[in-house]
Design an enzyme around this catalytic site. Sequence first.
Site, PDB file in Angstrom:
ATOM      1  N   ARG A   1       0.843  -1.211   0.000  1.00  0.00           N
ATOM      2  CA  ARG A   1       0.000   0.000   0.000  1.00  0.00           C
ATOM      3  C   ARG A   1       0.874   1.255   0.000  1.00  0.00           C
ATOM      4  O   ARG A   1       0.497   2.293  -0.528  1.00  0.00           O
ATOM      5  CB  ARG A   1      -0.942   0.003   1.220  1.00  0.00           C
TER       6      ARG A   1
ATOM      7  N   TYR B   1     -15.302  16.967 -15.299  1.00  0.00           N
ATOM      8  CA  TYR B   1     -15.828  15.595 -15.337  1.00  0.00           C
ATOM      9  C   TYR B   1     -16.934  15.438 -14.271  1.00  0.00           C
ATOM     10  O   TYR B   1     -16.788  15.923 -13.143  1.00  0.00           O
ATOM     11  CB  TYR B   1     -14.660  14.624 -15.102  1.00  0.00           C
TER      12      TYR B   1
ATOM     13  N   ASP C   1      -6.336  18.761 -14.369  1.00  0.00           N
ATOM     14  CA  ASP C   1      -6.688  17.415 -14.796  1.00  0.00           C
ATOM     15  C   ASP C   1      -6.314  17.338 -16.277  1.00  0.00           C
ATOM     16  O   ASP C   1      -6.949  17.956 -17.134  1.00  0.00           O
ATOM     17  CB  ASP C   1      -8.189  17.179 -14.577  1.00  0.00           C
TER      18      ASP C   1
ATOM     19  N   LYS D   1      -7.611   6.266 -19.128  1.00  0.00           N
ATOM     20  CA  LYS D   1      -7.933   6.782 -20.456  1.00  0.00           C
ATOM     21  C   LYS D   1      -6.726   6.626 -21.403  1.00  0.00           C
ATOM     22  O   LYS D   1      -6.303   5.509 -21.649  1.00  0.00           O
ATOM     23  CB  LYS D   1      -8.406   8.227 -20.327  1.00  0.00           C
TER      24      LYS D   1
HETATM   25  C1  LIG Z   1     -11.381  14.165 -17.264  1.00  0.00           C
HETATM   26  C2  LIG Z   1     -11.552  13.048 -16.280  1.00  0.00           C
HETATM   27  N1  LIG Z   1     -10.951  13.146 -15.087  1.00  0.00           N
HETATM   28  C3  LIG Z   1     -11.067  12.176 -14.141  1.00  0.00           C
HETATM   29  C4  LIG Z   1     -11.831  11.058 -14.385  1.00  0.00           C
HETATM   30  C5  LIG Z   1     -11.972  10.009 -13.304  1.00  0.00           C
HETATM   31  O1  LIG Z   1     -11.167   8.924 -13.588  1.00  0.00           O
HETATM   32  P1  LIG Z   1     -11.474   7.412 -13.143  1.00  0.00           P
HETATM   33  O2  LIG Z   1     -12.703   6.977 -13.879  1.00  0.00           O
HETATM   34  O3  LIG Z   1     -10.225   6.695 -13.531  1.00  0.00           O
HETATM   35  O4  LIG Z   1     -11.709   7.438 -11.668  1.00  0.00           O
HETATM   36  C6  LIG Z   1     -12.462  10.903 -15.623  1.00  0.00           C
HETATM   37  C7  LIG Z   1     -13.278   9.697 -15.903  1.00  0.00           C
HETATM   38  O5  LIG Z   1     -14.007   9.632 -16.873  1.00  0.00           O
HETATM   39  C8  LIG Z   1     -12.322  11.936 -16.589  1.00  0.00           C
HETATM   40  O6  LIG Z   1     -12.933  11.858 -17.799  1.00  0.00           O
END
Ligand SMILES: Cc1ncc(COP(=O)(O)O)c(C=O)c1O
Length: 390
Positions: free
Chosen positions: A46, A99, A171, A196
């Site tokens: 961890r 998101y 992000d 992604k």
């Molecule tokens: C721009 C963006 N940031 C963060 C996330 C969250 O990621 P996760 O689904 O891996 O938790 C997503 C998920 O679709 C996303 O599109």
Amino acid sequence: MQFKTLAIHSHQHPDPVTGAVINPIYQTSTFAQEDAGVHKGWDYSRCGNPTVDTLAAVLADLEGGKHGYCFSSGVGALVTMCNALFKPGDHLLIGDDVYGGTFRYTTKVLSKYGIEPKFIDMTDPQNVEKAIRPNTRMVYMESPTNPLLKLVDIAAIAKIAQKHNIPTCVDNTFASPYLQNPIEMGVDIVLHSTTKYIGGHSDVVGGALILKDDTYNEVMRFHRNTIGANPDPFNSWLTLRGLKTLGLRMDAHCASALELARFLEAHDGVETVFYPGLPSHPQHALASKQMRAGGGMISIRIKGGEAEARKFLKSVNVFTLAESLGGVESLIEHPATMTHLSVDPKVRQEIGITDNLIRLSVGIEDVADLKADLEQALKAVSSTAKAAAV
Ligand SMILES: Cc1ncc(COP(=O)(O)O)c(C=O)c1O
């Protein structure tokens, strides 16, 4: 070294004992100690694991940061960062088109602990300057945004935040480190959903935080260990394998997305195309300044309403109707009823997530097949509309 070389060779060398060319999967929860408290740098997975740490170090190199941490998901990275940096009474400035899961966490969970998120349109950096308060603890940006592909001027906002001594986070999931490096633009922390483009094959969920320097390193390490949203070694290994081809894949995603965006823009069944690589995008000049290409994501408003959008989604064959993005296969989705369902319907309308909005993640299949698929689906929508009118 250049990006494509670093992705393959940074922290990845043949094993000195066995000669194995590929980094092993250290599928272990714990590590033997020579004496109590004496070990080779790892004691419990961890808190660190050689496979996971290699992925984190490669990501830090690719983003131009000093430290990297990996998590079980992008949301796990977000939660850990917020736990590390906020205390009750703090104020968070956040883009209004983030998101849906980020929106849900900040409004429904973070706010329970007395941290107030304030959503603002960051396309004008002055809106950030005006919204800063004495208790503002972070400026959180997404660029390009999900799903409207709006951009924010990362360098300009980072400069404003620095003036007020406020940490910034971007992000960078939609652009990936291949197209955009926020740390070079003055940002303190980069967040990724490695699920992604970085993983790239829709077979693993993960997240990462990359830190510019030592400022937040100890607090982030402590919270990573304490919260436990850590990824397992096999997932990290899969992500590392995907990462090796990120540059090649992004080149293909970007070339096909640009071609499809041009095609969709010229089609009379489409009302609006959102794609930063098109000269018609309102922030095309900013995209050319801070991104290396327009990316693999396109959003469109189809002519009509939800019924037409649903017909279109049902008519595609090569594109798969599914959430997520950034994989080798093309995906399509309806933000209002899928990824952004958790956003209040009134807010959705205000920010432009209309019922005829569709988001496409352009994969790396042959672009001719993708174009033909969209063309026949648009035709199916217009024939249904004509039949209904008769
Ligand atoms: C721009 C963006 N940031 C963060 C996330 C969250 O990621 P996760 O689904 O891996 O938790 C997503 C998920 O679709 C996303 O599109």
